[in-house]
Design a protein around this motif. Structure first.
Motif, mmCIF file in Angstrom:
data_model
loop_
_atom_site.group_PDB
_atom_site.id
_atom_site.type_symbol
_atom_site.label_atom_id
_atom_site.label_comp_id
_atom_site.label_asym_id
_atom_site.label_seq_id
_atom_site.Cartn_x
_atom_site.Cartn_y
_atom_site.Cartn_z
ATOM 1 N N GLU A 94 0.818 -1.213 0.000
ATOM 2 C CA GLU A 94 0.000 0.000 0.000
ATOM 3 C C GLU A 94 0.852 1.262 0.000
ATOM 4 O O GLU A 94 0.542 2.240 -0.691
ATOM 5 C CB GLU A 94 -0.926 0.017 1.223
ATOM 6 C CG GLU A 94 -1.915 -1.141 1.261
ATOM 7 C CD GLU A 94 -1.424 -2.311 2.105
ATOM 8 O OE1 GLU A 94 -2.248 -2.896 2.829
ATOM 9 O OE2 GLU A 94 -0.216 -2.640 2.023
ATOM 10 N N ILE A 95 1.924 1.239 0.773
ATOM 11 C CA ILE A 95 2.810 2.411 0.848
ATOM 12 C C ILE A 95 3.456 2.670 -0.510
ATOM 13 O O ILE A 95 3.532 3.821 -0.972
ATOM 14 C CB ILE A 95 3.893 2.216 1.924
ATOM 15 C CG1 ILE A 95 3.251 1.910 3.287
ATOM 16 C CG2 ILE A 95 4.800 3.430 2.001
ATOM 17 C CD1 ILE A 95 2.385 3.006 3.834
ATOM 18 N N GLN A 96 3.917 1.583 -1.161
ATOM 19 C CA GLN A 96 4.531 1.727 -2.484
ATOM 20 C C GLN A 96 3.535 2.310 -3.482
ATOM 21 O O GLN A 96 3.861 3.195 -4.286
ATOM 22 C CB GLN A 96 5.020 0.362 -2.996
ATOM 23 C CG GLN A 96 5.954 -0.387 -2.067
ATOM 24 C CD GLN A 96 7.209 0.408 -1.747
ATOM 25 O OE1 GLN A 96 7.872 0.930 -2.641
ATOM 26 N NE2 GLN A 96 7.524 0.520 -0.469
ATOM 27 N N PRO B 96 -5.412 -4.218 4.962
ATOM 28 C CA PRO B 96 -4.282 -3.367 5.371
ATOM 29 C C PRO B 96 -4.002 -3.469 6.870
ATOM 30 O O PRO B 96 -4.923 -3.638 7.681
ATOM 31 C CB PRO B 96 -4.746 -1.956 5.005
ATOM 32 C CG PRO B 96 -5.786 -2.151 3.948
ATOM 33 C CD PRO B 96 -6.468 -3.442 4.297
ATOM 34 N N CYS B 97 -2.722 -3.350 7.202
ATOM 35 C CA CYS B 97 -2.328 -3.320 8.604
ATOM 36 C C CYS B 97 -2.583 -1.925 9.173
ATOM 37 O O CYS B 97 -2.986 -1.002 8.448
ATOM 38 C CB CYS B 97 -0.861 -3.695 8.748
ATOM 39 S SG CYS B 97 0.279 -2.460 8.048
ATOM 40 N N ALA B 98 -2.324 -1.738 10.457
ATOM 41 C CA ALA B 98 -2.567 -0.443 11.101
ATOM 42 C C ALA B 98 -1.713 0.655 10.472
ATOM 43 O O ALA B 98 -2.188 1.784 10.264
ATOM 44 C CB ALA B 98 -2.289 -0.551 12.594
ATOM 45 N N MET B 99 -0.458 0.337 10.158
ATOM 46 C CA MET B 99 0.422 1.338 9.550
ATOM 47 C C MET B 99 -0.113 1.786 8.199
ATOM 48 O O MET B 99 -0.219 2.987 7.914
ATOM 49 C CB MET B 99 1.835 0.765 9.380
ATOM 50 C CG MET B 99 2.799 1.703 8.658
ATOM 51 S SD MET B 99 4.401 0.954 8.309
ATOM 52 C CE MET B 99 3.961 -0.204 7.003
ATOM 53 N N GLY C 223 -4.666 -7.049 10.868
ATOM 54 C CA GLY C 223 -5.433 -6.126 10.054
ATOM 55 C C GLY C 223 -5.935 -4.904 10.808
ATOM 56 O O GLY C 223 -6.036 -4.911 12.050
ATOM 57 N N PHE C 224 -6.271 -3.855 10.060
ATOM 58 C CA PHE C 224 -6.705 -2.603 10.666
ATOM 59 C C PHE C 224 -8.003 -2.756 11.451
ATOM 60 O O PHE C 224 -8.246 -2.007 12.415
ATOM 61 C CB PHE C 224 -6.876 -1.528 9.587
ATOM 62 C CG PHE C 224 -8.151 -1.641 8.792
ATOM 63 C CD1 PHE C 224 -9.275 -0.914 9.151
ATOM 64 C CD2 PHE C 224 -8.238 -2.493 7.700
ATOM 65 C CE1 PHE C 224 -10.455 -1.021 8.432
ATOM 66 C CE2 PHE C 224 -9.408 -2.606 6.970
ATOM 67 C CZ PHE C 224 -10.523 -1.876 7.333
ATOM 68 N N ALA D 10 -8.928 4.319 11.352
ATOM 69 C CA ALA D 10 -7.767 4.987 10.740
ATOM 70 C C ALA D 10 -8.100 5.644 9.410
ATOM 71 O O ALA D 10 -7.475 6.643 9.037
ATOM 72 C CB ALA D 10 -6.628 3.981 10.548
ATOM 73 N N PHE D 11 -9.065 5.105 8.684
ATOM 74 C CA PHE D 11 -9.406 5.672 7.380
ATOM 75 C C PHE D 11 -10.110 7.013 7.535
ATOM 76 O O PHE D 11 -10.601 7.367 8.618
ATOM 77 C CB PHE D 11 -10.324 4.717 6.605
ATOM 78 C CG PHE D 11 -9.683 3.407 6.237
ATOM 79 C CD1 PHE D 11 -8.311 3.285 6.082
ATOM 80 C CD2 PHE D 11 -10.473 2.278 6.035
ATOM 81 C CE1 PHE D 11 -7.730 2.079 5.729
ATOM 82 C CE2 PHE D 11 -9.903 1.064 5.685
ATOM 83 C CZ PHE D 11 -8.529 0.961 5.537
ATOM 84 N N HIS D 12 -10.167 7.753 6.440
ATOM 85 C CA HIS D 12 -10.916 9.011 6.427
ATOM 86 C C HIS D 12 -12.369 8.720 6.835
ATOM 87 O O HIS D 12 -12.934 7.683 6.450
ATOM 88 C CB HIS D 12 -10.873 9.619 5.022
ATOM 89 C CG HIS D 12 -11.423 10.996 4.935
ATOM 90 N ND1 HIS D 12 -12.765 11.241 4.799
ATOM 91 C CD2 HIS D 12 -10.819 12.216 4.996
ATOM 92 C CE1 HIS D 12 -12.972 12.548 4.768
ATOM 93 N NE2 HIS D 12 -11.799 13.165 4.878
ATOM 94 N N PRO D 13 -13.002 9.585 7.601
ATOM 95 C CA PRO D 13 -14.366 9.312 8.083
ATOM 96 C C PRO D 13 -15.371 8.985 6.981
ATOM 97 O O PRO D 13 -16.335 8.244 7.219
ATOM 98 C CB PRO D 13 -14.742 10.604 8.810
ATOM 99 C CG PRO D 13 -13.433 11.192 9.228
ATOM 100 C CD PRO D 13 -12.467 10.840 8.145
#
Length: 419
Positions: A329-331, A356-359, A382-383, A390-393
Protein backbone atom coordinates in the motif's frame (compact mmCIF):
# COMPACT_ATOMS: atom_id res chain seq x y z
CA UNK A 1 -13.07 -6.93 -53.78
CA UNK A 2 -16.44 -7.58 -52.17
CA UNK A 3 -17.37 -5.42 -49.23
CA UNK A 4 -17.16 -7.45 -46.04
CA UNK A 5 -20.27 -7.47 -43.90
CA UNK A 6 -20.21 -7.39 -40.14
CA UNK A 7 -20.84 -10.87 -38.82
CA UNK A 8 -23.99 -10.90 -36.70
CA UNK A 9 -24.41 -13.48 -33.99
CA UNK A 10 -27.68 -15.38 -33.78
CA UNK A 11 -28.56 -15.64 -30.12
CA UNK A 12 -30.85 -18.15 -28.49
CA UNK A 13 -29.94 -18.34 -24.80
CA UNK A 14 -31.53 -16.58 -21.90
CA UNK A 15 -30.43 -13.11 -20.81
CA UNK A 16 -28.84 -14.65 -17.72
CA UNK A 17 -25.72 -15.02 -19.85
CA UNK A 18 -26.43 -12.15 -22.24
CA UNK A 19 -23.27 -11.10 -24.04
CA UNK A 20 -21.70 -14.55 -23.66
CA UNK A 21 -21.48 -16.96 -26.58
CA UNK A 22 -20.91 -20.65 -27.17
CA UNK A 23 -19.04 -22.07 -30.16
CA UNK A 24 -19.29 -25.70 -31.26
CA UNK A 25 -15.98 -26.82 -32.79
CA UNK A 26 -16.20 -29.38 -35.59
CA UNK A 27 -13.15 -31.12 -37.05
CA UNK A 28 -13.80 -32.07 -40.72
CA UNK A 29 -11.77 -35.25 -40.23
CA UNK A 30 -13.77 -36.47 -37.23
CA UNK A 31 -17.18 -34.78 -37.12
CA UNK A 32 -20.27 -36.84 -37.85
CA UNK A 33 -22.83 -34.46 -39.33
CA UNK A 34 -25.54 -37.08 -39.03
CA UNK A 35 -25.15 -36.87 -35.26
CA UNK A 36 -24.90 -33.09 -35.17
CA UNK A 37 -26.40 -32.13 -31.79
CA UNK A 38 -28.34 -29.11 -33.08
CA UNK A 39 -32.02 -28.31 -33.38
CA UNK A 40 -33.81 -25.18 -34.48
CA UNK A 41 -34.53 -24.43 -30.82
CA UNK A 42 -31.24 -25.47 -29.22
CA UNK A 43 -28.02 -24.52 -30.95
CA UNK A 44 -24.72 -22.72 -30.27
CA UNK A 45 -24.00 -19.16 -31.32
CA UNK A 46 -21.25 -20.19 -33.73
CA UNK A 47 -19.91 -23.26 -35.40
CA UNK A 48 -16.13 -23.25 -35.62
CA UNK A 49 -14.72 -25.53 -38.33
CA UNK A 50 -11.12 -26.69 -38.35
CA UNK A 51 -8.49 -29.00 -36.99
CA UNK A 52 -4.75 -29.26 -36.61
CA UNK A 53 -4.13 -32.09 -39.05
CA UNK A 54 -6.23 -31.28 -42.11
CA UNK A 55 -9.58 -32.24 -43.55
CA UNK A 56 -11.26 -31.14 -46.78
CA UNK A 57 -12.97 -28.01 -45.55
CA UNK A 58 -14.97 -26.85 -48.60
CA UNK A 59 -17.19 -29.92 -49.04
CA UNK A 60 -17.54 -30.19 -45.29
CA UNK A 61 -18.85 -26.61 -44.94
CA UNK A 62 -21.24 -27.15 -47.86
CA UNK A 63 -22.55 -30.34 -46.28
CA UNK A 64 -22.82 -28.57 -42.94
CA UNK A 65 -24.97 -25.83 -44.46
CA UNK A 66 -27.24 -28.40 -46.05
CA UNK A 67 -27.56 -30.18 -42.72
CA UNK A 68 -28.44 -26.92 -40.95
CA UNK A 69 -31.02 -26.14 -43.63
CA UNK A 70 -32.80 -29.43 -42.94
CA UNK A 71 -33.03 -28.47 -39.28
CA UNK A 72 -34.31 -24.95 -39.92
CA UNK A 73 -33.99 -22.55 -42.87
CA UNK A 74 -33.08 -19.81 -40.39
CA UNK A 75 -29.93 -21.70 -39.37
CA UNK A 76 -28.40 -22.13 -42.82
CA UNK A 77 -27.65 -18.46 -43.45
CA UNK A 78 -24.87 -16.68 -45.27
CA UNK A 79 -23.27 -13.26 -45.11
CA UNK A 80 -24.03 -12.66 -41.47
CA UNK A 81 -27.43 -14.34 -41.34
CA UNK A 82 -28.35 -17.51 -39.55
CA UNK A 83 -25.83 -19.59 -37.61
CA UNK A 84 -22.34 -18.28 -38.48
CA UNK A 85 -19.73 -20.76 -39.65
CA UNK A 86 -16.28 -19.56 -38.63
CA UNK A 87 -13.06 -21.18 -39.82
CA UNK A 88 -10.59 -22.23 -37.13
CA UNK A 89 -7.81 -23.28 -39.51
CA UNK A 90 -4.79 -25.38 -38.72
CA UNK A 91 -3.15 -24.39 -42.01
CA UNK A 92 -3.66 -22.29 -45.14
CA UNK A 93 -5.07 -25.34 -46.92
CA UNK A 94 -8.14 -25.28 -44.68
CA UNK A 95 -9.41 -21.94 -45.98
CA UNK A 96 -12.66 -22.04 -47.90
CA UNK A 97 -14.70 -19.12 -49.28
CA UNK A 98 -17.84 -21.02 -48.23
CA UNK A 99 -17.46 -19.84 -44.60
CA UNK A 100 -18.81 -16.65 -43.05
CA UNK A 101 -15.60 -15.71 -41.25
CA UNK A 102 -12.13 -16.91 -40.42
CA UNK A 103 -10.15 -16.65 -37.21
CA UNK A 104 -6.88 -15.46 -38.76
CA UNK A 105 -4.72 -17.17 -36.16
CA UNK A 106 -1.20 -16.11 -35.22
CA UNK A 107 0.34 -18.62 -32.80
CA UNK A 108 1.93 -16.11 -30.41
CA UNK A 109 2.87 -18.60 -27.72
CA UNK A 110 5.32 -20.43 -29.98
CA UNK A 111 8.47 -19.44 -31.83
CA UNK A 112 7.70 -21.03 -35.18
CA UNK A 113 7.47 -18.28 -37.85
CA UNK A 114 5.45 -20.61 -40.09
CA UNK A 115 2.48 -20.24 -37.72
CA UNK A 116 3.12 -16.61 -36.90
CA UNK A 117 2.88 -15.43 -40.51
CA UNK A 118 4.01 -18.17 -42.93
CA UNK A 119 0.61 -19.82 -43.33
CA UNK A 120 -1.01 -16.40 -43.64
CA UNK A 121 1.15 -15.55 -46.64
CA UNK A 122 0.15 -18.81 -48.35
CA UNK A 123 -3.56 -18.07 -47.97
CA UNK A 124 -3.44 -14.27 -48.39
CA UNK A 125 -4.60 -14.05 -52.02
CA UNK A 126 -7.47 -16.49 -51.59
CA UNK A 127 -8.75 -14.74 -48.47
CA UNK A 128 -8.24 -11.28 -49.95
CA UNK A 129 -10.44 -12.03 -52.94
CA UNK A 130 -13.18 -13.71 -50.93
CA UNK A 131 -16.09 -12.19 -49.02
CA UNK A 132 -15.13 -14.04 -45.83
CA UNK A 133 -14.81 -11.77 -42.81
CA UNK A 134 -11.26 -11.83 -41.42
CA UNK A 135 -10.82 -11.75 -37.66
CA UNK A 136 -7.14 -11.26 -36.72
CA UNK A 137 -6.69 -13.46 -33.66
CA UNK A 138 -3.83 -13.94 -31.23
CA UNK A 139 -3.67 -17.69 -30.54
CA UNK A 140 -2.14 -18.55 -27.17
CA UNK A 141 -1.58 -22.19 -26.19
CA UNK A 142 -1.57 -22.95 -22.47
CA UNK A 143 -0.48 -26.31 -21.10
CA UNK A 144 -3.57 -28.39 -20.36
CA UNK A 145 -1.74 -31.47 -19.16
CA UNK A 146 -1.59 -33.36 -22.46
CA UNK A 147 0.43 -33.19 -25.66
CA UNK A 148 -1.95 -31.83 -28.28
CA UNK A 149 -1.98 -32.21 -32.05
CA UNK A 150 -1.39 -28.45 -32.31
CA UNK A 151 1.85 -28.85 -30.38
CA UNK A 152 3.00 -31.66 -32.66
CA UNK A 153 2.03 -29.98 -35.92
CA UNK A 154 3.46 -26.56 -35.05
CA UNK A 155 6.48 -27.95 -33.19
CA UNK A 156 5.90 -25.48 -30.35
CA UNK A 157 5.45 -25.71 -26.61
CA UNK A 158 2.54 -24.22 -24.68
CA UNK A 159 2.93 -21.60 -21.98
CA UNK A 160 2.94 -22.79 -18.39
CA UNK A 161 -0.37 -22.09 -16.60
CA UNK A 162 1.64 -20.91 -13.59
CA UNK A 163 3.46 -18.24 -15.61
CA UNK A 164 0.55 -15.83 -15.68
CA UNK A 165 2.79 -12.80 -16.27
CA UNK A 166 4.01 -14.23 -19.59
CA UNK A 167 0.48 -15.22 -20.61
CA UNK A 168 -0.85 -11.74 -19.83
CA UNK A 169 2.06 -10.01 -21.56
CA UNK A 170 1.55 -12.18 -24.66
CA UNK A 171 -2.11 -11.19 -24.78
CA UNK A 172 -1.34 -7.50 -24.27
CA UNK A 173 1.13 -7.75 -27.15
CA UNK A 174 -1.59 -9.35 -29.29
CA UNK A 175 -3.91 -6.40 -28.72
CA UNK A 176 -1.12 -3.88 -29.32
CA UNK A 177 -0.42 -5.60 -32.65
CA UNK A 178 -4.02 -4.99 -33.68
CA UNK A 179 -5.57 -8.39 -33.04
CA UNK A 180 -9.35 -8.22 -32.74
CA UNK A 181 -9.61 -11.36 -30.63
CA UNK A 182 -7.48 -13.46 -28.29
CA UNK A 183 -7.92 -17.22 -28.13
CA UNK A 184 -6.70 -18.93 -24.94
CA UNK A 185 -6.39 -22.61 -25.82
CA UNK A 186 -5.69 -25.49 -23.44
CA UNK A 187 -5.81 -27.91 -26.36
CA UNK A 188 -8.03 -30.66 -27.64
CA UNK A 189 -8.67 -33.20 -24.91
CA UNK A 190 -6.94 -31.11 -22.25
CA UNK A 191 -7.02 -32.58 -18.75
CA UNK A 192 -7.36 -29.11 -17.25
CA UNK A 193 -9.00 -26.11 -18.94
CA UNK A 194 -7.64 -22.59 -18.86
CA UNK A 195 -8.09 -21.50 -15.26
CA UNK A 196 -10.44 -18.69 -14.21
CA UNK A 197 -7.41 -16.97 -12.69
CA UNK A 198 -5.69 -16.79 -16.09
CA UNK A 199 -8.88 -15.68 -17.84
CA UNK A 200 -9.50 -13.01 -15.22
CA UNK A 201 -5.96 -11.67 -15.49
CA UNK A 202 -6.09 -11.50 -19.29
CA UNK A 203 -9.53 -9.87 -19.19
CA UNK A 204 -8.26 -7.24 -16.74
CA UNK A 205 -5.48 -6.25 -19.13
CA UNK A 206 -7.14 -6.47 -22.56
CA UNK A 207 -10.34 -5.21 -24.17
CA UNK A 208 -10.70 -7.31 -27.35
CA UNK A 209 -12.96 -10.36 -27.69
CA UNK A 210 -11.68 -13.17 -25.44
CA UNK A 211 -12.19 -16.74 -26.66
CA UNK A 212 -11.44 -19.71 -24.38
CA UNK A 213 -11.34 -23.39 -25.33
CA UNK A 214 -9.95 -26.79 -24.42
CA UNK A 215 -10.88 -29.17 -21.62
CA UNK A 216 -14.31 -27.65 -20.87
CA UNK A 217 -16.68 -30.55 -20.22
CA UNK A 218 -19.39 -29.24 -17.90
CA UNK A 219 -21.78 -26.28 -17.83
CA UNK A 220 -20.17 -25.32 -14.53
CA UNK A 221 -16.74 -25.05 -16.19
CA UNK A 222 -18.27 -23.04 -19.03
CA UNK A 223 -19.95 -20.63 -16.64
CA UNK A 224 -16.75 -20.29 -14.62
CA UNK A 225 -14.97 -19.18 -17.81
CA UNK A 226 -17.77 -16.72 -18.56
CA UNK A 227 -17.67 -15.33 -15.02
CA UNK A 228 -13.91 -14.85 -15.24
CA UNK A 229 -14.27 -12.78 -18.41
CA UNK A 230 -14.48 -15.09 -21.44
CA UNK A 231 -16.72 -13.75 -24.21
CA UNK A 232 -16.86 -16.99 -26.20
CA UNK A 233 -16.35 -20.53 -24.90
CA UNK A 234 -15.42 -23.21 -27.45
CA UNK A 235 -16.29 -26.88 -26.91
CA UNK A 236 -15.38 -29.63 -29.34
CA UNK A 237 -14.20 -33.00 -28.02
CA UNK A 238 -16.87 -33.23 -25.35
CA UNK A 239 -19.70 -32.82 -27.86
CA UNK A 240 -18.12 -35.37 -30.19
CA UNK A 241 -18.45 -38.06 -27.53
CA UNK A 242 -21.58 -36.66 -25.83
CA UNK A 243 -23.64 -34.91 -28.52
CA UNK A 244 -26.79 -35.19 -26.43
CA UNK A 245 -25.31 -32.87 -23.79
CA UNK A 246 -25.50 -29.73 -25.94
CA UNK A 247 -28.87 -28.87 -24.41
CA UNK A 248 -27.18 -28.72 -20.99
CA UNK A 249 -24.88 -25.97 -22.24
CA UNK A 250 -27.40 -24.03 -24.34
CA UNK A 251 -30.62 -22.81 -22.80
CA UNK A 252 -33.24 -21.93 -25.42
CA UNK A 253 -35.21 -18.71 -25.10
CA UNK A 254 -38.54 -17.56 -26.46
CA UNK A 255 -36.84 -15.60 -29.23
CA UNK A 256 -34.70 -17.63 -31.59
CA UNK A 257 -32.92 -14.95 -33.60
CA UNK A 258 -32.24 -11.85 -31.54
CA UNK A 259 -29.12 -10.21 -32.96
CA UNK A 260 -26.06 -9.34 -30.92
CA UNK A 261 -22.86 -7.42 -31.58
CA UNK A 262 -20.20 -8.63 -33.99
CA UNK A 263 -17.76 -11.35 -33.03
CA UNK A 264 -15.03 -8.76 -33.47
CA UNK A 265 -16.66 -6.08 -31.31
CA UNK A 266 -14.93 -4.93 -28.17
CA UNK A 267 -15.87 -6.84 -25.04
CA UNK A 268 -16.02 -3.67 -22.96
CA UNK A 269 -19.79 -4.02 -22.58
CA UNK A 270 -19.88 -6.80 -20.02
CA UNK A 271 -22.81 -8.88 -18.87
CA UNK A 272 -24.02 -9.74 -15.40
CA UNK A 273 -21.64 -12.72 -15.36
CA UNK A 274 -18.58 -10.72 -16.43
CA UNK A 275 -16.04 -9.85 -13.77
CA UNK A 276 -16.99 -6.69 -11.91
CA UNK A 277 -14.82 -3.59 -11.95
CA UNK A 278 -13.62 -4.51 -8.47
CA UNK A 279 -12.63 -8.00 -9.63
CA UNK A 280 -10.78 -6.64 -12.66
CA UNK A 281 -8.65 -4.29 -10.59
CA UNK A 282 -8.16 -6.83 -7.81
CA UNK A 283 -6.82 -9.20 -10.48
CA UNK A 284 -4.16 -6.59 -11.21
CA UNK A 285 -3.38 -6.29 -7.51
CA UNK A 286 -2.93 -10.07 -7.49
CA UNK A 287 -0.44 -9.72 -10.33
CA UNK A 288 1.52 -7.30 -8.14
CA UNK A 289 1.37 -9.85 -5.32
CA UNK A 290 2.86 -12.47 -7.62
CA UNK A 291 5.80 -10.17 -8.25
CA UNK A 292 6.40 -10.12 -4.50
CA UNK A 293 6.13 -13.92 -4.38
CA UNK A 294 8.77 -14.28 -7.08
CA UNK A 295 11.05 -12.02 -5.05
CA UNK A 296 10.49 -14.20 -1.96
CA UNK A 297 8.49 -11.42 -0.31
CA UNK A 298 5.18 -11.91 1.47
CA UNK A 299 2.84 -11.82 -1.56
CA UNK A 300 0.70 -8.74 -1.11
CA UNK A 301 -0.07 -6.43 -4.02
CA UNK A 302 -1.88 -3.15 -4.46
CA UNK A 303 -3.18 -0.88 -7.21
CA UNK A 304 -4.77 2.55 -6.89
CA UNK A 305 -7.38 3.67 -9.39
CA UNK A 306 -8.81 7.10 -10.21
CA UNK A 307 -11.46 7.74 -12.88
CA UNK A 308 -11.04 4.21 -14.19
CA UNK A 309 -7.26 4.52 -14.64
CA UNK A 310 -4.49 2.98 -12.56
CA UNK A 311 -2.40 5.75 -11.06
CA UNK A 312 -0.23 3.68 -8.73
CA UNK A 313 0.96 0.10 -8.28
CA UNK A 314 3.02 -1.60 -5.62
CA UNK A 315 3.90 -4.86 -3.94
CA UNK A 316 5.61 -5.84 -0.73
CA UNK A 317 9.33 -4.96 -0.74
CA UNK A 318 10.27 -5.14 2.93
CA UNK A 319 13.02 -7.75 2.42
CA UNK A 320 14.32 -6.30 -0.84
CA UNK A 321 14.63 -2.77 0.60
CA UNK A 322 15.36 -3.86 4.18
CA UNK A 323 12.56 -1.49 5.17
CA UNK A 324 9.70 -2.54 7.44
CA UNK A 325 7.51 0.25 6.01
CA UNK A 326 7.83 -0.93 2.40
CA UNK A 327 4.38 -2.50 2.28
CA UNK A 328 2.42 -2.78 -0.96
CA UNK A 329 0.00 0.00 0.00
CA UNK A 330 2.81 2.41 0.85
CA UNK A 331 4.53 1.73 -2.48
CA UNK A 332 1.28 2.28 -4.39
CA UNK A 333 0.38 5.47 -2.50
CA UNK A 334 3.81 6.94 -3.22
CA UNK A 335 3.48 6.06 -6.92
CA UNK A 336 -0.04 7.49 -7.12
CA UNK A 337 0.98 10.75 -5.45
CA UNK A 338 3.85 11.12 -7.90
CA UNK A 339 1.48 10.44 -10.82
CA UNK A 340 -0.95 13.14 -9.72
CA UNK A 341 1.63 15.52 -8.31
CA UNK A 342 -0.10 15.84 -4.93
CA UNK A 343 -0.21 14.04 -1.60
CA UNK A 344 -4.00 13.73 -1.32
CA UNK A 345 -5.99 11.11 -3.28
CA UNK A 346 -9.64 11.87 -2.45
CA UNK A 347 -11.04 10.49 -5.73
CA UNK A 348 -9.10 7.24 -5.63
CA UNK A 349 -9.94 3.62 -4.84
CA UNK A 350 -7.24 1.41 -3.36
CA UNK A 351 -7.26 -2.31 -4.15
CA UNK A 352 -5.08 -4.55 -2.00
CA UNK A 353 -4.97 -8.34 -1.79
CA UNK A 354 -4.88 -8.52 2.01
CA UNK A 355 -6.57 -6.36 4.64
CA UNK A 356 -4.28 -3.37 5.37
CA UNK A 357 -2.33 -3.32 8.60
CA UNK A 358 -2.57 -0.44 11.10
CA UNK A 359 0.42 1.34 9.55
CA UNK A 360 -0.97 1.17 6.03
CA UNK A 361 -4.45 2.10 7.22
CA UNK A 362 -2.95 5.25 8.70
CA UNK A 363 -1.23 6.11 5.44
CA UNK A 364 -4.47 5.46 3.53
CA UNK A 365 -6.28 7.78 5.93
CA UNK A 366 -3.69 10.54 5.62
CA UNK A 367 -3.89 10.28 1.82
CA UNK A 368 -7.68 10.75 2.11
CA UNK A 369 -8.39 7.79 -0.16
CA UNK A 370 -12.15 7.53 -0.45
CA UNK A 371 -12.60 3.79 -1.02
CA UNK A 372 -10.65 0.74 0.05
CA UNK A 373 -11.19 -2.73 -1.44
CA UNK A 374 -9.33 -5.75 -0.09
CA UNK A 375 -9.34 -9.47 -0.73
CA UNK A 376 -8.41 -11.69 2.22
CA UNK A 377 -8.97 -10.56 5.82
CA UNK A 378 -6.08 -10.50 8.30
CA UNK A 379 -7.60 -10.97 11.76
CA UNK A 380 -4.17 -11.04 13.42
CA UNK A 381 -2.70 -7.80 12.08
CA UNK A 382 -5.43 -6.13 10.05
CA UNK A 383 -6.71 -2.60 10.67
CA UNK A 384 -10.12 -3.91 11.77
CA UNK A 385 -8.47 -5.25 14.90
CA UNK A 386 -5.92 -2.53 15.63
CA UNK A 387 -7.04 0.68 13.88
CA UNK A 388 -10.71 0.47 12.82
CA UNK A 389 -11.00 4.28 12.63
CA UNK A 390 -7.77 4.99 10.74
CA UNK A 391 -9.41 5.67 7.38
CA UNK A 392 -10.92 9.01 6.43
CA UNK A 393 -14.37 9.31 8.08
CA UNK A 394 -16.14 9.29 4.70
CA UNK A 395 -14.12 6.40 3.26
CA UNK A 396 -16.01 3.28 2.19
CA UNK A 397 -14.66 -0.26 2.53
CA UNK A 398 -15.38 -3.43 0.53
CA UNK A 399 -13.90 -6.78 1.56
CA UNK A 400 -13.75 -10.31 0.18
CA UNK A 401 -13.12 -9.46 -3.50
CA UNK A 402 -11.34 -12.48 -5.06
CA UNK A 403 -10.68 -13.59 -1.49
CA UNK A 404 -9.92 -17.20 -2.46
CA UNK A 405 -7.18 -16.21 -4.90
CA UNK A 406 -5.70 -13.67 -2.53
CA UNK A 407 -5.66 -16.10 0.37
CA UNK A 408 -4.13 -18.86 -1.76
CA UNK A 409 -1.06 -16.73 -2.52
CA UNK A 410 -0.41 -16.13 1.17
CA UNK A 411 -0.94 -19.78 2.02
CA UNK A 412 1.40 -20.85 -0.78
CA UNK A 413 4.12 -18.54 0.51
CA UNK A 414 4.02 -19.70 4.14
CA UNK A 415 3.64 -23.36 3.15
CA UNK A 416 6.89 -23.08 1.19
CA UNK A 417 8.60 -21.61 4.25
CA UNK A 418 7.47 -24.49 6.46
CA UNK A 419 8.57 -27.23 4.06
Amino acid sequence: MAMKKELEISKCRSLEISGKSLALLLDPEKADLAALPITSEVHPDYIFVGGSTGGDTTPFVRALREKLATLSPSLRGRDGEGLPIVLFPGSAAQFTPEADAILYLSLLSGNNPEYLVGQHIKSAQAIHHSSVEVIPTGYVLIDGGVETSTMRVTNTKPLSPTDIDTIVNTCIAAELMGKKAIYLEAGSGAKTPVSPEIIRSVRANTSVTLIVGGGIRTPEAMNAAYAAGADIVVIGNHFESHPESLADFVRPSSTSSSSLSSLTSSSSSTSSTSPSTDERFMALAIEEARKALKADEIPIGCVIVSQGQIIGRGHNLTETLADVTAHAEIQAITAASQTLGGKYLPDATLYVTVEPCAMCAGAIGWAQISRIVYGAPDPKRGFQTYAPRAFHPKAKTTSGVLETECRALIQEFFKSKRS
